[in-house]
Design an enzyme around this catalytic site. Structure first.
Site, PDB file in Angstrom:
ATOM      1  N   GLY A  27       0.816  -1.211   0.000  1.00 30.10           N
ATOM      2  CA  GLY A  27       0.000   0.000   0.000  1.00 30.10           C
ATOM      3  C   GLY A  27       0.847   1.258   0.000  1.00 30.10           C
ATOM      4  O   GLY A  27       0.523   2.245   0.667  1.00 30.10           O
ATOM      5  N   ALA A  28       1.934   1.231  -0.772  1.00 33.77           N
ATOM      6  CA  ALA A  28       2.916   2.324  -0.711  1.00 33.77           C
ATOM      7  C   ALA A  28       2.674   3.425  -1.728  1.00 33.77           C
ATOM      8  O   ALA A  28       3.506   4.311  -1.882  1.00 33.77           O
ATOM      9  CB  ALA A  28       4.328   1.759  -0.895  1.00 33.77           C
ATOM     10  N   ASN A  29       1.547   3.394  -2.426  1.00 32.23           N
ATOM     11  CA  ASN A  29       1.308   4.429  -3.431  1.00 32.23           C
ATOM     12  C   ASN A  29       0.710   5.700  -2.835  1.00 32.23           C
ATOM     13  O   ASN A  29       0.646   6.737  -3.500  1.00 32.23           O
ATOM     14  CB  ASN A  29       0.381   3.911  -4.541  1.00 32.23           C
ATOM     15  CG  ASN A  29      -0.969   3.490  -4.026  1.00 32.23           C
ATOM     16  OD1 ASN A  29      -1.081   2.428  -3.431  1.00 32.23           O
ATOM     17  ND2 ASN A  29      -1.999   4.299  -4.244  1.00 32.23           N
ATOM     18  N   THR A  30       0.283   5.638  -1.574  1.00 26.83           N
ATOM     19  CA  THR A  30      -0.347   6.805  -0.975  1.00 26.83           C
ATOM     20  C   THR A  30      -0.217   6.759   0.544  1.00 26.83           C
ATOM     21  O   THR A  30       0.149   5.735   1.124  1.00 26.83           O
ATOM     22  CB  THR A  30      -1.847   6.871  -1.362  1.00 26.83           C
ATOM     23  OG1 THR A  30      -2.401   8.129  -0.950  1.00 26.83           O
ATOM     24  CG2 THR A  30      -2.639   5.741  -0.722  1.00 26.83           C
ATOM     25  N   GLY A  31      -0.522   7.876   1.193  1.00 25.46           N
ATOM     26  CA  GLY A  31      -0.633   7.921   2.648  1.00 25.46           C
ATOM     27  C   GLY A  31       0.592   7.482   3.418  1.00 25.46           C
ATOM     28  O   GLY A  31       1.739   7.760   3.060  1.00 25.46           O
ATOM     29  N   TYR A 181     -13.925  -4.039  10.595  1.00 29.67           N
ATOM     30  CA  TYR A 181     -12.619  -3.375  10.580  1.00 29.67           C
ATOM     31  C   TYR A 181     -11.874  -3.640  11.885  1.00 29.67           C
ATOM     32  O   TYR A 181     -10.684  -4.001  11.877  1.00 29.67           O
ATOM     33  CB  TYR A 181     -12.793  -1.867  10.365  1.00 29.67           C
ATOM     34  CG  TYR A 181     -11.487  -1.109  10.361  1.00 29.67           C
ATOM     35  CD1 TYR A 181     -10.561  -1.291   9.343  1.00 29.67           C
ATOM     36  CD2 TYR A 181     -11.174  -0.212  11.385  1.00 29.67           C
ATOM     37  CE1 TYR A 181      -9.355  -0.594   9.333  1.00 29.67           C
ATOM     38  CE2 TYR A 181      -9.978   0.486  11.384  1.00 29.67           C
ATOM     39  CZ  TYR A 181      -9.070   0.296  10.358  1.00 29.67           C
ATOM     40  OH  TYR A 181      -7.875   0.967  10.351  1.00 29.67           O
TER      41      TYR A 181
END
Length: 298
Positions: A27-31, A181
């Site tokens: 999940g390294a494309n954002t945030g 969640y």
């Protein structure tokens, strides 16, 4: 307002260098994931951005290379909702990488409507827990080969509300987005706890991290009235860079100053929920996860 913020969100920094080290950040494309990848790249590490959307992943890699001189970053496709994609990603890693020192399981979905993964798991449990559980299983040999190495699982304070619903992991009986969640985030902490027991002897340490309340895209499914609360108190939310502090802390801090299996927040070890400290539940979750994925992990 800034003074209040500085009391709530402590600053942290480290000058540790990571030349010769390799890291994977999901999940390294954002945030938080992107900020973590950028920080590790700035320390000299080779960083693999594991992203579902390759266009966004490649753009993130370009952004980091533009902002960090000499950054060694590359984007690779990984869809954690699809075990076939996870297998292909792991195969690619073994074919291209000689070592893996840090596996940072950061990607996730939050508070989304009921949906199923490609393999038929409830989406939040499937992506946030099972996807990373399977990825870690597949990459463990490389982590062992590269020891000392680390697995960092990004959880959340939402795990305090969590309970593992072993009789309804699919969410088909009674699904609630927040409960699902919280369950997945509790699973992250329990997985870390059990993993640490099994891998410390081979030099692979494991840590779970609560990044705090961060203003990122993961909250996109949140509805009223929570949206108004987020807007009102938005100045108290951490930036993505601040949210990454504890992840980076668990990556660069000397091993003898950390506790494997520990739960970290604000760059310090802290106590997880009572449910997260239940060894029986952790062991049962491990066994159930292996059964669902059709793997044997002793």
């Amino acid at each position: 307002m800034q003074a209040v913020r500085s009391l709530i969100i402590p600053k942290w920094s480290s000058d540790v260098h990571l030349e010769g080290k390799t890291a994977i950040v999901t999940g390294a494309n954002t945030g938080i994931g992107k900020e973590t990848a950028k920080d590790l790249a700035s320390r000299g590490a080779r960083v693999i951005l594991a992203c579902r959307d390759m266009a966004k992943g490649e753009q993130a890699a370009r952004d980091i290379m533009r902002e960090v001189k000499g950054a060694k970053v590359v984007a690779r496709q990984l869809d954690l909702s699809d075990t076939k994609s996870i297998c292909l990603f792991a195969e690619n890693i073994y074919n291209t990488e000689k070592a893996l020192h840090y596996l940072i399981n950061n990607a996730g979905v939050a508070i989304c409507p009921h949906a199923m993964t490609v393999d038929g798991y409830e989406m939040q449990f499937g992506v946030n827990h099972l996807g990373h559980f399977f990825l870690t299983f597949l990459l463990l040999d490389l982590l062992k080969h590269s020891a000392p190495s680390r697995v960092i699982n990004v959880s959340s304070s939402a795990h305090f509300m969590g309970k593992i619903q072993f009789d309804d992991l699919s969410g088909e009986k009674d699904y609630h987005p927040v409960r699902a969640y919280a369950q997945s985030k509790l699973a992250n902490v329990l997985f870390t706890r059990e993993l640490a027991k099994r891998t410390e002897v081979v030099g692979v340490m494991a840590y779970s991290v609560d990044p705090g309340m961060v203003n990122t895209e993961i909250t996109r499914h949140i509805r009223q009235p929570l949206v108004d609360i987020f807007k009102t108190f938005g100045f108290l939310l951490k930036t993505s860079a601040e949210g990454a502090y504890s992840i980076i802390y668990c990556t660069v801090t000397p091993e003898n100053q950390l506790l494997t299996g520990g739960y970290y927040k604000d760059c310090a070890i802290t106590e997880s929920s009572r449910a997260a400290q239940d060894d029986g539940t952790a062991l049962k979750l491990w066994a159930v996860s292996c059964h669902l994925l059709g793997i044997r992990w002793r």
